[in-house]
Write a protein that holds these residues in place. Structure first.
Motif, PDB file in Angstrom:
ATOM      1  N   SER A  40       0.823  -1.213   0.000  1.00 13.76           N
ATOM      2  CA  SER A  40       0.000   0.000   0.000  1.00 13.76           C
ATOM      3  C   SER A  40       0.852   1.256   0.000  1.00 13.76           C
ATOM      4  O   SER A  40       0.414   2.321  -0.448  1.00 13.76           O
ATOM      5  CB  SER A  40      -0.934   0.001   1.216  1.00 13.76           C
ATOM      6  N   LEU A  41       2.104   1.164   0.501  1.00 15.98           N
ATOM      7  CA  LEU A  41       2.981   2.333   0.511  1.00 15.98           C
ATOM      8  C   LEU A  41       3.223   2.853  -0.898  1.00 15.98           C
ATOM      9  O   LEU A  41       3.336   4.053  -1.116  1.00 15.98           O
ATOM     10  CB  LEU A  41       4.328   1.983   1.152  1.00 15.98           C
ATOM     11  N   PHE A  42       3.322   1.939  -1.849  1.00 16.70           N
ATOM     12  CA  PHE A  42       3.658   2.327  -3.214  1.00 16.70           C
ATOM     13  C   PHE A  42       2.435   2.826  -3.981  1.00 16.70           C
ATOM     14  O   PHE A  42       2.572   3.257  -5.118  1.00 16.70           O
ATOM     15  CB  PHE A  42       4.287   1.136  -3.946  1.00 16.70           C
ATOM     16  N   ARG A  43       1.272   2.749  -3.375  1.00 16.40           N
ATOM     17  CA  ARG A  43       0.062   3.284  -4.009  1.00 16.40           C
ATOM     18  C   ARG A  43      -0.381   4.586  -3.365  1.00 16.40           C
ATOM     19  O   ARG A  43      -1.469   5.075  -3.644  1.00 16.40           O
ATOM     20  CB  ARG A  43      -1.067   2.260  -3.908  1.00 16.40           C
ATOM     21  N   GLY A  44       0.474   5.138  -2.499  1.00 15.36           N
ATOM     22  CA  GLY A  44       0.158   6.407  -1.869  1.00 15.36           C
ATOM     23  C   GLY A  44      -0.820   6.306  -0.727  1.00 15.36           C
ATOM     24  O   GLY A  44      -1.363   7.315  -0.271  1.00 15.36           O
ATOM     25  N   VAL A  45      -1.081   5.074  -0.216  1.00 16.33           N
ATOM     26  CA  VAL A  45      -2.031   4.874   0.874  1.00 16.33           C
ATOM     27  C   VAL A  45      -1.272   4.891   2.189  1.00 16.33           C
ATOM     28  O   VAL A  45      -0.231   4.236   2.329  1.00 16.33           O
ATOM     29  CB  VAL A  45      -2.792   3.543   0.703  1.00 16.33           C
ATOM     30  N   GLU A  46      -1.769   5.645   3.159  1.00 20.59           N
ATOM     31  CA  GLU A  46      -1.134   5.679   4.462  1.00 20.59           C
ATOM     32  C   GLU A  46      -1.240   4.301   5.111  1.00 20.59           C
ATOM     33  O   GLU A  46      -2.332   3.754   5.260  1.00 20.59           O
ATOM     34  CB  GLU A  46      -1.816   6.720   5.348  1.00 20.59           C
ATOM     35  N   ALA A  92       0.084  -8.266   1.674  1.00 21.54           N
ATOM     36  CA  ALA A  92       0.844  -8.108   0.433  1.00 21.54           C
ATOM     37  C   ALA A  92       2.085  -7.269   0.728  1.00 21.54           C
ATOM     38  O   ALA A  92       1.988  -6.118   1.161  1.00 21.54           O
ATOM     39  CB  ALA A  92      -0.017  -7.433  -0.626  1.00 21.54           C
ATOM     40  N   LEU A  93       3.246  -7.860   0.494  1.00 26.55           N
ATOM     41  CA  LEU A  93       4.518  -7.173   0.724  1.00 26.55           C
ATOM     42  C   LEU A  93       5.284  -7.109  -0.585  1.00 26.55           C
ATOM     43  O   LEU A  93       5.387  -8.095  -1.319  1.00 26.55           O
ATOM     44  CB  LEU A  93       5.351  -7.908   1.767  1.00 26.55           C
ATOM     45  N   VAL A 121       5.645  -8.499  -5.811  1.00 27.96           N
ATOM     46  CA  VAL A 121       4.774  -8.551  -4.637  1.00 27.96           C
ATOM     47  C   VAL A 121       4.571 -10.005  -4.249  1.00 27.96           C
ATOM     48  O   VAL A 121       4.330 -10.862  -5.107  1.00 27.96           O
ATOM     49  CB  VAL A 121       3.425  -7.860  -4.916  1.00 27.96           C
ATOM     50  N   ASP A 122       4.675 -10.281  -2.956  1.00 31.28           N
ATOM     51  CA  ASP A 122       4.421 -11.614  -2.423  1.00 31.28           C
ATOM     52  C   ASP A 122       3.389 -11.487  -1.303  1.00 31.28           C
ATOM     53  O   ASP A 122       3.290 -10.437  -0.656  1.00 31.28           O
ATOM     54  CB  ASP A 122       5.710 -12.238  -1.897  1.00 31.28           C
ATOM     55  N   TYR A 123       2.646 -12.571  -1.072  1.00 31.98           N
ATOM     56  CA  TYR A 123       1.571 -12.555  -0.068  1.00 31.98           C
ATOM     57  C   TYR A 123       1.945 -13.494   1.067  1.00 31.98           C
ATOM     58  O   TYR A 123       2.206 -14.677   0.859  1.00 31.98           O
ATOM     59  CB  TYR A 123       0.247 -12.965  -0.714  1.00 31.98           C
ATOM     60  N   TYR A 124       1.970 -12.945   2.273  1.00 28.75           N
ATOM     61  CA  TYR A 124       2.397 -13.681   3.458  1.00 28.75           C
ATOM     62  C   TYR A 124       1.177 -14.006   4.322  1.00 28.75           C
ATOM     63  O   TYR A 124       0.406 -13.106   4.685  1.00 28.75           O
ATOM     64  CB  TYR A 124       3.386 -12.861   4.275  1.00 28.75           C
ATOM     65  N   PRO A 125       0.975 -15.290   4.665  1.00 27.48           N
ATOM     66  CA  PRO A 125      -0.142 -15.653   5.563  1.00 27.48           C
ATOM     67  C   PRO A 125       0.033 -15.035   6.944  1.00 27.48           C
ATOM     68  O   PRO A 125       1.139 -14.679   7.367  1.00 27.48           O
ATOM     69  CB  PRO A 125      -0.085 -17.178   5.605  1.00 27.48           C
TER      70      PRO A 125
END
Length: 804
Positions: free
Chosen positions: A286-292, A302-303, A325-329
């Motif tokens: 979310s950091l890379f989409r401008g979301v706080e 999602a990391l 992007v990888d998804y961590y449980p």
């Protein structure tokens, strides 16, 4: 060989220390010196002994052959001496060679009671048998003679096993070479050596850092016969220094740019090889989409991989690439670490790691393939916000991570997280400012045929942020066009917002057809009013512009081009001059009278007017194009002229050439560039009539217009044009003053202009029911696409545009 002073009896017994049983014997065996200690030991006074043979002091059983002094050397050790009272006295005898005052050889003989010698030997043995510090003694062939208990313990061998062996037969090669080189150097120079070695004293021991001290053991004559080696374990001190150095490097090497990905990669680069063998930095997508980012993280997360590094070439341990992007449980250590904000340290056999491997077989294969045995998971948090997670692993270094390593990783992550957050905030602010800047800059220009236009805008790539550079192309009445370039002092959102207000103001003032100098005067007043609004205490009448906020000071260049007259008019408010390239390739700067920047006030603006041949190039620019860290303004202007002289392409190509030649890859300031190639409207596109101040002339004017429109094949707009011209000419005859002139211009539209010498402008109003007049301009406004009035030195011109 130790050089001793002359201890002869010339000054009596005072030449000896009070506690020493010492005597001096010359080469003939005659006693020349006698100490009080010797008198106490054997009972002979100084007068009884000095000047007499020393043999009388020995027991009768002592057998002396040859020279007495040489026999003394052989007698060193336990001997029997004869006391004055006749009894035998056992003593420990030591002899030392020396020279008397005249350079003759003599012997210093020191006698101690056997108990004292045995006590000294026992003390030495106890020191070696019980000393905790590793100490070893080596001979000239670098073979071990003695070893302390500390050395035996560290090397895990007995002293008997060490004796006679060299360092190369005991310790690893890289340690052996350093130690033996140091010992050889001590044997050669006779001076002690100190150095550090790092490694394992034995294969199963942990790696340590040792401070090695090699000291010479000399004979009385000063010759190095042996060396003593002492090893001190300084591992903790060394690790502490390494940690401090690593933290210092994190402070200086992480965050060198305000790029999120680059900052994360810098953190991985610094930590690898010094703390871990493989490091990954993952940030919330979310950091890379401008979301706080949210302070807490739960569920599948999602990391995005922001940085990774390994001690192995090519980073073979990585399962994804930077930017993926990888998804961590939720159950994995990274997600739990981010959710709780607490770091964790694991072994590869831990339950949490095994569960993670079951949920992610690809990572499980990496753990097995490379032998990962220890890892740390540390959250990246800054200002109360979780940004991501860092994972440190070891597979080349045998030692697992310890608690001190986890504390160090936390400190690294904390410092790096602040740098990442700074980069994130800067990127967000920059994106916002850039979006605002682009929304305020023109995306496309209105149609006009006076010039062929090309433009470029390049934002700054510095921490200061975006500036307030802008440009504009404004079509004006009479087929003219205004070219504008400006620069607001300062950077950031405030400068961008100010730029947008000034650009809007310029368009508004240009639409009322103000002369160039008057337009800048009104614009200067506007900036002063804006400054007063921001700071009510600011005195607008102040003669000094130093009190004006820098974000409310701007420069501006306003150029007006008339394709009918082939002339340009320009005025500047503290802006660099326009550059002109004539069709023959000559480039020069227009000498525009300088004016103060907008918002400073105090001086008038002046104009300059010149003629431009068809096909000339006009280049308007901001100072970021010609001023940089590697050259000053004068050099930049010279380079600009050279580039313009060499560029004979279209305006688009000219823009590309200038940007490539004059701008560095990372410009320090915003750049706005506007390039226009001029066109002209020849006589076949313009028709002009001088009209008498007589109402009867209106009919003749309509007839002339009808004929000209027929010639231009514009008969479809003849009715509208005749109606508009009738109203404008009638209005000029009735309310204006001669001379009266009618002009038609065929451009993208049909332009009708009526000029007279009266400067009073008409106003559009709604006529009442019984009014006989007042409807002319209303009809013009209804039938024309645009209409307006412009003033000039000879009076005014009322114009109207009719689409065709």
């Amino acid at each position: 060989m130790i050089e001793l002073h002359d201890y002869s009896a010339g000054n009596g017994s005072g030449a000896f220390p009070e506690t020493a049983a010492s005597a001096v014997v010359d080469a003939r065996g005659i006693v020349t010196g006698w100490s009080p200690g010797a008198e106490r030991l054997l009972g002979y006074s100084c007068q009884d002994v000095v000047g007499r043979p020393a043999t009388r002091l020995l027991d009768a059983d002592a057998h002396i052959d040859g020279r007495f002094t040489e026999a003394l050397d052989r007698l060193s050790g336990a001997v029997l001496l004869r006391h004055r009272d006749g009894r035998r006295l056992e003593a420990w005898l030591r002899t030392y060679t020396s020279l008397d005052g005249e350079g003759r050889a003599q012997r210093l003989v020191v006698a101690t009671e056997p108990g004292e010698a045995e006590h000294g030997t026992a003390t030495t043995e106890e020191a070696f048998a019980q000393g905790h510090v590793p100490v070893m003694v080596y001979d000239s062939e670098l073979r071990a003679l003695r070893a302390s208990a500390g050395a035996v313990r560290e090397l895990a061998v007995t002293e008997e096993q060490l004796q006679g062996r060299r360092v190369t037969e005991i310790m690893p090669p890289h340690i052996c070479h350093s130690v033996e080189d140091g010992m050889r150097h001590v044997f050669e120079t006779g001076k002690p050596e100190q150095f550090h070695v790092r490694g394992r004293a034995r294969p199963e021991a942990r790696e340590r850092v040792w401070s090695i001290n090699v000291s010479p053991l000399k004979t009385p004559a000063g010759q190095v016969r042996r060396v003593q080696l002492t090893a001190l374990d300084v591992t903790e001190q060394h690790l502490a220094r390494e940690r401090l150095a690593l933290l210092n490097d994190v402070s200086t090497q992480v965050g060198t740019t305000l790029d999120v990905m680059q900052t994360a990669q810098e953190m991985a680069d610094v930590a690898v090889g010094r703390l871990a063998d493989f490091v990954t930095i993952d940030l919330l997508d979310s950091l890379f989409r401008g979301v706080e980012p949210s302070p807490s993280v739960t569920g599948t997360v999602a990391l995005r991989r922001a940085g990774q590094q390994s001690v192995l070439p090519g980073v073979p341990e990585a399962v994804i690439r930077p930017g993926d992007v990888d998804y961590y449980p939720e159950s994995t250590p990274p997600v739990r670490c981010m959710a709780t904000g607490r770091p964790s340290r694991h072994r590869a056999q831990d339950r949490a790691i095994r569960d993670w491997g079951e949920a992610d077989p690809q990572r499980s294969r990496v753990v097995r393939t490379f032998g990962v045995h220890s890892l740390m998971v540390v959250p990246l948090r800054a200002r109360g916000i979780t940004l991501g997670v860092a994972v440190f692993t070891r597979h080349q270094r045998k030692e697992p991570f310890q608690d001190d390593d986890l504390l160090l990783a936390q400190e690294i992550a904390a410092r790096a997280a602040v740098a990442v957050d700074n980069a994130r905030r800067y990127t967000l602010e920059r994106s916002t400012a850039l979006a605002l800047q682009r929304s305020l800059l023109p995306r496309r220009f209105a149609a006009q045929k006076a010039t062929e236009i090309a433009h470029r805008y390049r934002p700054a790539r510095t921490r200061a942020g975006l500036g307030g550079d802008w440009f504009d192309v404004i079509p004006l009445s009479g087929a003219r066009v205004a070219l504008v370039v400006g620069d607001v002092v300062g950077h950031g959102l405030r400068a961008s917002a100010t730029m947008g207000r000034l650009r809007t103001a310029v368009r508004t003032l240009a639409d009322v057809d103000l002369p160039t100098d008057e337009l800048l005067i009104h614009l200067d007043d506007l900036v002063s009013h804006l400054a007063t609004e921001e700071d009510p205490t600011l005195d607008p009448e102040s003669e000094s512009g130093l009190d004006v906020p820098t974000e409310l000071i701007a420069t501006c260049l306003y150029v007006l081009y008339d394709p009918v007259a082939h002339r340009c008019t320009a005025a500047t408010a503290g802006h660099p001059p326009p550059a002109v390239v004539t069709p023959d390739g000559t480039a020069y700067f227009v000498d525009v009278p300088p004016g103060p920047p907008l918002g400073v006030g105090g001086l008038p603006f002046e104009t300059v007017e010149w003629e431009l041949p068809e096909g000339s190039l006009l280049a308007l620019y901001t100072d970021g194009l010609v001023e940089g860290p590697d050259h000053d303004l004068d050099n930049g202007l010279s380079q600009l002229l050279r580039c313009l002289e060499e560029s004979v392409h279209s305006p688009e190509a000219v823009c590309d050439d200038l940007i490539q030649a004059l701008l560095p890859p990372q410009p320090q300031d915003d750049v706005a560039l506007l390039v226009a190639r001029t066109r002209i409207l020849d006589a076949s596109h313009v028709a002009t009539w001088d009209l008498p101040s007589d109402p009867a002339a209106v009919a003749g004017a309509r007839a002339e217009v009808e004929d000209r429109l027929a010639a231009w094949r514009l008969s479809e707009v003849a009715f509208t044009a005749e109606l508009v011209i009738s109203e404008l000419v009638t209005n000029a005859i009735r309310y204006g003053q001669p001379p009266i002139q009618l002009r038609l211009i065929r451009d993208g539209a049909l332009i009708c202009e009526v000029s007279d010498s009266n400067s009073t402008a008409p106003h559009l109003r709604r006529a009442r029911t019984f009014d006989e007049g007042g409807r002319g301009l209303l009809l013009v406004a209804q039938f024309a696409d645009r209409w307006g009035t412009r003033h000039h030195a000879q009076g005014k011109t009322i114009w109207a545009e009719i689409g065709c």
